[in-house]
Design an enzyme around this catalytic site. Structure first.
Site, PDB file in Angstrom:
ATOM      1  N   ASP A  12      60.793  43.788 104.826  1.00  0.00           N
ATOM      2  CA  ASP A  12      60.224  45.139 104.763  1.00  0.00           C
ATOM      3  C   ASP A  12      58.863  45.201 105.477  1.00  0.00           C
ATOM      4  O   ASP A  12      57.829  45.398 104.853  1.00  0.00           O
ATOM      5  CB  ASP A  12      60.101  45.560 103.288  1.00  0.00           C
ATOM      6  CG  ASP A  12      60.057  47.068 103.133  1.00  0.00           C
ATOM      7  OD1 ASP A  12      59.861  47.757 104.145  1.00  0.00           O
ATOM      8  OD2 ASP A  12      60.208  47.556 101.997  1.00  0.00           O
TER       9      ASP A  12
ATOM     10  N   HIS B 139      59.828  50.458 105.134  1.00  0.00           N
ATOM     11  CA  HIS B 139      60.161  51.719 104.459  1.00  0.00           C
ATOM     12  C   HIS B 139      59.031  52.739 104.569  1.00  0.00           C
ATOM     13  O   HIS B 139      59.257  53.931 104.405  1.00  0.00           O
ATOM     14  CB  HIS B 139      60.651  51.500 103.022  1.00  0.00           C
ATOM     15  CG  HIS B 139      59.621  51.315 101.962  1.00  0.00           C
ATOM     16  ND1 HIS B 139      59.210  50.078 101.519  1.00  0.00           N
ATOM     17  CD2 HIS B 139      58.933  52.204 101.221  1.00  0.00           C
ATOM     18  CE1 HIS B 139      58.330  50.225 100.553  1.00  0.00           C
ATOM     19  NE2 HIS B 139      58.130  51.503 100.348  1.00  0.00           N
TER      20      HIS B 139
ATOM     21  N   SER C 179      52.928  50.285  98.511  1.00  0.00           N
ATOM     22  CA  SER C 179      53.820  49.775  99.546  1.00  0.00           C
ATOM     23  C   SER C 179      53.041  49.580 100.842  1.00  0.00           C
ATOM     24  O   SER C 179      52.323  50.481 101.273  1.00  0.00           O
ATOM     25  CB  SER C 179      54.955  50.761  99.785  1.00  0.00           C
ATOM     26  OG  SER C 179      55.801  50.742  98.676  1.00  0.00           O
TER      27      SER C 179
HETATM   28  N1  ASP Z   1      59.044  50.291  96.542  1.00  0.00           N
HETATM   29  C1  ASP Z   1      58.107  51.063  95.836  1.00  0.00           C
HETATM   30  C2  ASP Z   1      57.832  52.360  96.491  1.00  0.00           C
HETATM   31  O1  ASP Z   1      57.950  52.474  97.666  1.00  0.00           O
HETATM   32  C3  ASP Z   1      56.833  50.335  95.562  1.00  0.00           C
HETATM   33  C4  ASP Z   1      56.661  50.230  94.119  1.00  0.00           C
HETATM   34  O2  ASP Z   1      57.064  51.167  93.432  1.00  0.00           O
HETATM   35  O3  ASP Z   1      56.093  49.243  93.641  1.00  0.00           O
HETATM   36  O4  ASP Z   1      57.527  53.328  95.839  1.00  0.00           O
END
Ligand code: ASP
Length: 735
Positions: free
Chosen positions: A234, A93, A670
């Site tokens: 991911d 991501h 991330s």
């Molecule tokens: N998945 C979240 C982000 O990309 C990571 C997190 O908030 O811990 O913001």
């Protein structure tokens, strides 16, 4: 005394500038590199008894060395150098926009994945992952920024205070960037009580090496986002390139792989429940020391509005994206990022309520008032700080809906967004460089140009038009008391969305800003040239500009006032907590931090217990053959055939996919390497659990869990599914 304890103690004596915190309870706290040496022998002893074999100095030696120099800052994410020849890992991501920007409907790497079988096949990565930073030095610059002899100390008025701090920061950055290839920043810690210079080396040639198909990298989509159990692969592999003489350089065919001084080893063994780990990265923002009204504003205003708005924008973009594959690809990153923001917003609202954050803040405010009344020895301005802070914040809330929508318009990927930033840049250019706003100096031009090139692959005119019409109408509705004249003149007062859209269609037909060369020329254009332009979007941007300037001017006043009162408030709070044997540690601020953690499950609610690890078995269980649970056939075939190779975990009887740890992380973490006790990478942090979304407002041992992808899943995908054996060999050279 063990040698480790002795060296920790020695470092403690030599330690630099952070106040020495008392040992954190459990795994709470996001520690700046230089604070590691100040954690105390008890804490290091405890970590070592749990299997941590590295010392503070192994992580950060204060001379530009240590494992943390292998941790990369990416735009809003983190990465980790993991090979002698510049390979690095981050989340799928985090590389999402890079993958999107490299894709076309015919060569859709986002959908199908990407495998470079030779160096020559590695493709340029753009977007946030296209530039990486390595931290080389940290210096406390508080005295220069706000010490007794600083311009801040002498400034009269809140706006002047803000400007004084900005000016000092820019001067420090300019000095730092005299050294070649440096990208420096001054970060405010503890709400501006202290400031640190971060000297970083910037690398601008990054290439995509391996990305799994979206059905793996984004498996579960928003349905699983911020959830456990999790089965998302991911991860993405990229490589840093430098000029043939080893220096950072812009993308060029002649460039060669970067050979870093330090890189992290990929662990050859996996992890198990109970193992100690470290998560190192760039957490964006936590807000753990808010006043009651600030908490209430987040819970009742900010997150609900953000959630609703993003959800509407997603619906608009999805509808347009379904119309043709090219538009679908162009809006993919925006949908993904609004989706993440929307899910996060819902989690925050729910978590803030569930965790009783407001009630706790109220109770602490009451306690603080009593404490300050009883402690006449403390500075008088601490005693009034809570009330002053509430006064400043209350004033700042006036018109916050209007500000929210205007800021969303500025952020939208649209030709208006490009025009606004060109106009702002041209206006700033009329001042000497050091007086220009941060982000609009000469040093930012290269990035601005890159952004315009990236916009070319993300512009979707029909989607942008509909999204903009929606946001303009919301702005108008939120601006009855202070109308945005530029919108009223362009679209009519409180125009209907359809009418705004019709007008935008006319503008779209007449604008030249869809053309990359025109947008690039605008990045360098003078104010006079832009102000004289007949382009309808430039005209609108010029008309809108004064409203945005006024918005920012108000914000500067507020920030100037906060620079005075937040540190006093924090000091008062710190005194209260210290009186109870508790410490304060700095909130996340997008600077490098380390969190110590344990692989462990949790109980989200009564009678439900989550174990901390998942595997390919769960991927098969969730598989539906339809998005967001549509695994590519080649992956299903290998999983069903139990073609695990050397990557299976004996305890799980399958290839491990995800694991939970109780790290103190947030957005920005991330892509952070999750390291075992020896500092080897076992996984990548990519998310938190639902009950921990509101962990930004307070860590809790029962529910603070972050979600990691196990590297063995990545290695399995590369080797068994995609036949990228050479890449696996480079990542794990000994095998
Ligand atoms: N998945 C979240 C982000 O990309 C990571 C997190 O908030 O811990 O913001």
């Amino acid at each position: 005394m063990t040698p480790r304890l002795r060296s920790a103690l020695l470092l403690l004596c030599a330690s630099a500038f952070l106040p020495v915190p008392s040992p954190a309870s459990a795994d709470e706290g996001q520690w700046p590199p230089e604070a590691l040496a100040t954690l105390g022998t008890a804490r290091w002893g405890e970590l070592s008894s749990r299997g941590l074999a590295v010392t503070a100095k192994d992580l950060w030696d204060g001379q530009g060395g240590g494992l943390l120099t292998a941790v990369l800052g990416l735009g809003g994410c983190t990465g980790a150098l993991v090979s002698e020849e510049g390979l690095f890992l981050t989340n799928h991501h985090c590389a999402f926009s890079a993958i999107q920007l490299a894709s076309t409907p015919e060569k859709n790497y986002l959908r199908d994945g990407f495998v470079a079988r030779t160096r020559a096949e590695e493709v340029e990565a753009r977007g946030g992952a296209g530039r990486v930073l390595i931290l080389s030095r940290l210096v406390d610059v508080t005295d220069r920024v706000r010490g007794p002899k600083s311009a801040f100390a002498k400034a009269k008025g809140d706006a002047a205070r803000f400007e004084a701090v900005e000016r000092a920061k820019k001067e420090i950055v300019a000095e730092c960037e005299k050294a070649p290839d440096r990208r420096c920043a001054v970060a405010a810690f503890e709400d501006g009580r202290t400031f640190r210079l971060m000297e970083q080396v910037e690398f601008r040639d990054v290439r995509l090496v391996y990305a799994p198909p979206r059905g793996v990298g984004d498996f579960g989509g928003e349905e699983d986002n911020f959830r456990w159990p999790r089965h998302t692969g991911d991860f993405t592999v990229l490589r840093v390139y430098v000029s043939p003489d080893g220096k950072p350089a812009p993308f060029s065919k002649e460039n060669v792989p970067y050979r870093p001084k330090t890189w992290l080893k990929v662990a050859s063994k996996g992890i198990a429940e109970g193992d100690v780990v470290m998560i190192a990265g760039y957490p964006g923002r936590t807000q753990r020391y808010l006043t009651p009204s600030a908490v209430a504003n987040q819970e009742k205003w900010f997150y609900p509005l953000r959630g609703r708005t993003f959800s509407d924008l997603i619906a608009i973009l999805e509808t347009e994206g379904r119309k043709d594959p090219d538009t679908g690809l162009r809006v993919a990153s925006a949908i993904k990022s609004y989706g993440n923001g929307e899910t996060n917003a819902r989690g925050q609202v729910e978590g803030l309520a569930r965790n009783g954050v407001l009630a706790k803040a109220e109770a602490e405010a009451k306690e603080l008032a009593g404490f300050l009344a009883s402690r006449k020895d403390l500075p008088a301005d601490w005693a009034v700080a809570p009330a002053e802070l509430e006064r400043i914040l209350a004033a700042d809330r006036a018109g916050q809906d209007r500000r929210f929508f205007l800021e969303e318009i500025e952020k939208l990927t649209s030709v208006l967004g490009s025009a606004l930033s060109a106009v702002r840049r041209a206006d700033e250019r009329r001042k000497p460089d050091l007086e220009r706003e941060a982000g609009y100096q000469e040093r930012d031009l290269d990035r601005a140009r890159q952004r315009e090139r990236d916009v070319t692959r993300s512009l979707a005119p029909s989607a942008a038009r509909k999204a903009l019409a929606y946001l303009v109408s919301k702005t108008q509705a939120a601006s009855r008391e202070r109308p945005v004249g530029a919108f009223d003149a362009a679209f009519g007062k409180e125009a209907a969305v359809e009418a705004i859209e019709a007008k935008l269609s006319e503008m779209d037909a007449a604008t030249a800003l869809g053309d990359e060369t025109v947008r690039l020329a605008n990045v360098d254009a003078s104010w006079t040239a832009l102000a004289a332009s007949n382009d309808p979007y430039l005209k609108l941007a010029v008309a809108l500009h004064p409203y945005l300037v006024a918005l920012r001017a108000a914000r500067k006043e507020t920030d100037g006032a906060l620079l005075v009162w937040r540190p006093r408030y924090l000091s008062a709070l710190e005194a209260l907590r210290k009186s109870k044997g508790k410490a304060i540690y700095p909130d996340a601020n997008s600077t490098l931090r380390v969190s110590f953690a344990t692989v462990k499950g949790y109980s989200p609610r009564e009678a439900v217990t989550f174990t901390p690890r998942t595997s390919l078995k769960g991927v098969l269980e969730k598989e539906r053959g339809a998005e967001p649970f549509a695994t590519p056939k080649k992956v299903l075939d290998a999983a069903r055939a139990a073609d695990f190779g050397r990557w299976a975990d004996p305890l799980l009887g399958s290839v491990p996919v995800g694991f939970l740890t109780d790290g103190d992380t947030t957005g920005g973490n991330s892509g952070s390497p999750t390291m075992n006790g020896s500092g080897e990478v076992v996984g990548l942090n990519f998310d938190r659990v639902w009950e921990n979304v509101a962990g930004d407002f307070g860590w809790n041992p029962e529910r603070s869990r972050n979600v990691n992808v196990d590297l063995r899943y990545a290695l399995w995908m590369m080797e068994r599914v995609d036949g990228a054996g050479a890449l696996v060999q480079e990542l794990l050279p000994s095998k």
